[in-house]
Design an enzyme around this catalytic site. Structure first.
Site, PDB file in Angstrom:
ATOM      1  N   TRP A  45     -27.509 -64.134  41.002  1.00 28.03           N
ATOM      2  CA  TRP A  45     -27.253 -64.266  42.383  1.00 28.03           C
ATOM      3  C   TRP A  45     -28.153 -63.184  43.133  1.00 28.03           C
ATOM      4  O   TRP A  45     -28.717 -63.207  44.048  1.00 28.03           O
ATOM      5  CB  TRP A  45     -25.945 -64.542  43.075  1.00 28.03           C
ATOM      6  CG  TRP A  45     -25.022 -65.396  42.372  1.00 28.03           C
ATOM      7  CD1 TRP A  45     -24.157 -65.442  41.580  1.00 28.03           C
ATOM      8  CD2 TRP A  45     -25.501 -66.936  42.490  1.00 28.03           C
ATOM      9  NE1 TRP A  45     -23.960 -66.661  41.245  1.00 28.03           N
ATOM     10  CE2 TRP A  45     -24.625 -67.530  41.651  1.00 28.03           C
ATOM     11  CE3 TRP A  45     -26.731 -67.579  43.239  1.00 28.03           C
ATOM     12  CZ2 TRP A  45     -24.646 -69.063  41.538  1.00 28.03           C
ATOM     13  CZ3 TRP A  45     -26.880 -69.149  42.803  1.00 28.03           C
ATOM     14  CH2 TRP A  45     -25.737 -69.875  42.186  1.00 28.03           C
ATOM     15  N   ASP A  91     -23.356 -58.790  49.158  1.00 28.47           N
ATOM     16  CA  ASP A  91     -22.974 -59.950  48.817  1.00 28.47           C
ATOM     17  C   ASP A  91     -21.352 -59.974  48.196  1.00 28.47           C
ATOM     18  O   ASP A  91     -21.608 -59.404  47.113  1.00 28.47           O
ATOM     19  CB  ASP A  91     -23.903 -60.924  47.957  1.00 28.47           C
ATOM     20  CG  ASP A  91     -23.215 -62.119  47.504  1.00 28.47           C
ATOM     21  OD1 ASP A  91     -22.022 -62.598  47.980  1.00 28.47           O
ATOM     22  OD2 ASP A  91     -24.254 -62.909  46.785  1.00 28.47           O
ATOM     23  N   LYS A  98     -14.494 -69.283  47.375  1.00 22.05           N
ATOM     24  CA  LYS A  98     -13.951 -68.690  46.238  1.00 22.05           C
ATOM     25  C   LYS A  98     -12.906 -68.023  46.580  1.00 22.05           C
ATOM     26  O   LYS A  98     -11.789 -68.338  45.998  1.00 22.05           O
ATOM     27  CB  LYS A  98     -14.865 -67.481  45.574  1.00 22.05           C
ATOM     28  CG  LYS A  98     -16.305 -68.202  45.013  1.00 22.05           C
ATOM     29  CD  LYS A  98     -17.551 -67.239  44.833  1.00 22.05           C
ATOM     30  CE  LYS A  98     -18.437 -67.888  44.855  1.00 22.05           C
ATOM     31  NZ  LYS A  98     -18.669 -68.843  43.761  1.00 22.05           N
TER      32      LYS A  98
END
Ligand code: PMP
Length: 360
Positions: A101, A171, A195
């Site tokens: 990511w 992030d 999540k």
């Protein structure tokens, strides 16, 4: 009704209490005679929902007044572009690449300016967090970017990088609200909700006000400009109303659990049960350097692909689902977010012990 233990990396398990509350309010939200899904985003009822959600999030994270909270869409992926478009005034940024990511964010930023790779852990399949105490930070970097918890590889920054005074952008998709954070150490904190916070389709960005300006890269669309959303208090266009409502419910659930300090304690206790077993097992082993272990995502392997597949199959049949590791790593991964009860991890470890005995 039978619920499984869901170890999905995201969209992921939500607190059962929250789902039940949402179900009870499905047809008639607080006497409005309609579902939140059917409601105007300009209605008083929805305004209360979004304002309460923001206030609860501010309380949970102790967000200072000079930070804006934005409820956005487009997934974390959209932030990979919005961050450089809004923050790259000098067109330079430094990225710490600790997984797929972070790598994708770094690659996206290269479209807009010079994105340097300040550090990486790619040499060992991203199984550790590099030492970030003295990195070659660019003197003109607009920001330093990290992915604080690496969902796929199961690593987490235990100390933040020394950015040498540059703005830190993080992030936090897979560790959002799993423990307290010192918001003032960051310029931008963002994460997808799917999540630890709510259903997919909501991204929450917490941004220091001085970073929200009209001075964005030429050609930046209105919808990708932070200022658009900040000025309109996340209601410039129709937001993901139902998603925000669910996030708000999770914030209230977190407050009831005792806030983020209590969540951290709970998550440490929960993760320890699994890591302790991985450390003592002769069959299973964790893939991450112990000092970098995530509390949220725990990848592990047996070292034998066939045995991994047998384990995943039998675990699924026993009600432990979504344990397959990410396709880039293989093996298994248990994501044990806030809403995974301790009993879920205890039951998983008991199942793993039984499997180990039967297949030794
Ligand atoms: N960042 C992290 C840390 C993630 O775990 C994910 C998704 N698994 C993403 C970014 C991408 O999120 P999205 O699918 O919302 O774009």
């Amino acid at each position: 009704m039978s619920r499984v233990y869901n170890f999905s990396a995201g969209p992921a398990v939500l607190p059962e209490e929250v789902l039940q509350e949402a179900a009870a309010e499905m047809l008639d939200y607080k006497g409005t005679g309609m579902s939140v899904m059917e409601m105007s985003h300009r209605s008083k009822a929805f305004e209360d929902i979004i304002h309460t959600a923001e206030a609860d999030l501010r309380e949970l994270l102790h967000i200072p007044d000079n930070y804006k909270v934005l409820f956005l869409q487009g997934g974390a992926h959209q932030q990979f572009a919005m961050i450089p478009m809004n923050l790259m005034k000098n067109k330079v940024a430094d990225y710490i690449v600790t997984g797929q990511w972070a790598k994708k964010a770094w690659q996206e930023a290269q479209k807009y300016g010079t994105a340097n790779k300040a550090a990486s852990s790619e040499d060992k399949t991203y199984s550790y967090i590099p030492d970030c105490s003295d990195l070659p930070i660019s003197p003109d970097a607009d920001y330093v970017y990290i992915c604080e918890n690496n969902t796929i590889y199961g690593t987490k920054f235990k100390t933040l990088p020394n950015t040498k005074g540059k703005t830190l952008v993080a992030d936090v998709s897979s560790c959002f609200l799993s423990e307290p954070m010192d918001v003032e150490k960051y310029g931008v904190i963002y994460g997808g909700a799917q999540k630890n916070i709510g259903p997919a389709g909501v991204v929450i960005a917490i941004i220091r006000e001085d970073l929200i300006t009209e001075d964005v890269l030429p050609g930046t669309p209105t919808m990708l400009t932070y200022k658009t959303h900040a000025d309109a208090e996340s209601l410039y266009n129709t937001p993901n109303c139902y998603g925000i409502y669910m996030c708000g419910k999770v914030f209230q659930w977190l407050k009831k659990q005792g806030g983020l300090g209590a969540m951290k304690e709970h998550n440490e206790k929960k993760a320890k049960i699994l890591y302790d077993y991985l450390d003592e097992s002769a069959m299973f082993r964790g893939t991450v350097e112990p000092a970098s272990r995530s509390l949220m995502n725990v990848p592990f392997v047996t070292g034998d692909k066939n045995l991994d597949a047998k384990f995943i199959k039998e675990a699924t049949e026993a009600g432990f689902v979504n344990l397959k590791g990410h396709r880039s790593v293989g093996g298994m991964r248990a994501s044990i977010y806030n809403a995974m009860p301790i009993q879920g991890v205890e039951a998983l470890v008991a199942f793993m012990k039984k499997f180990e005995k039967e297949n030794a």
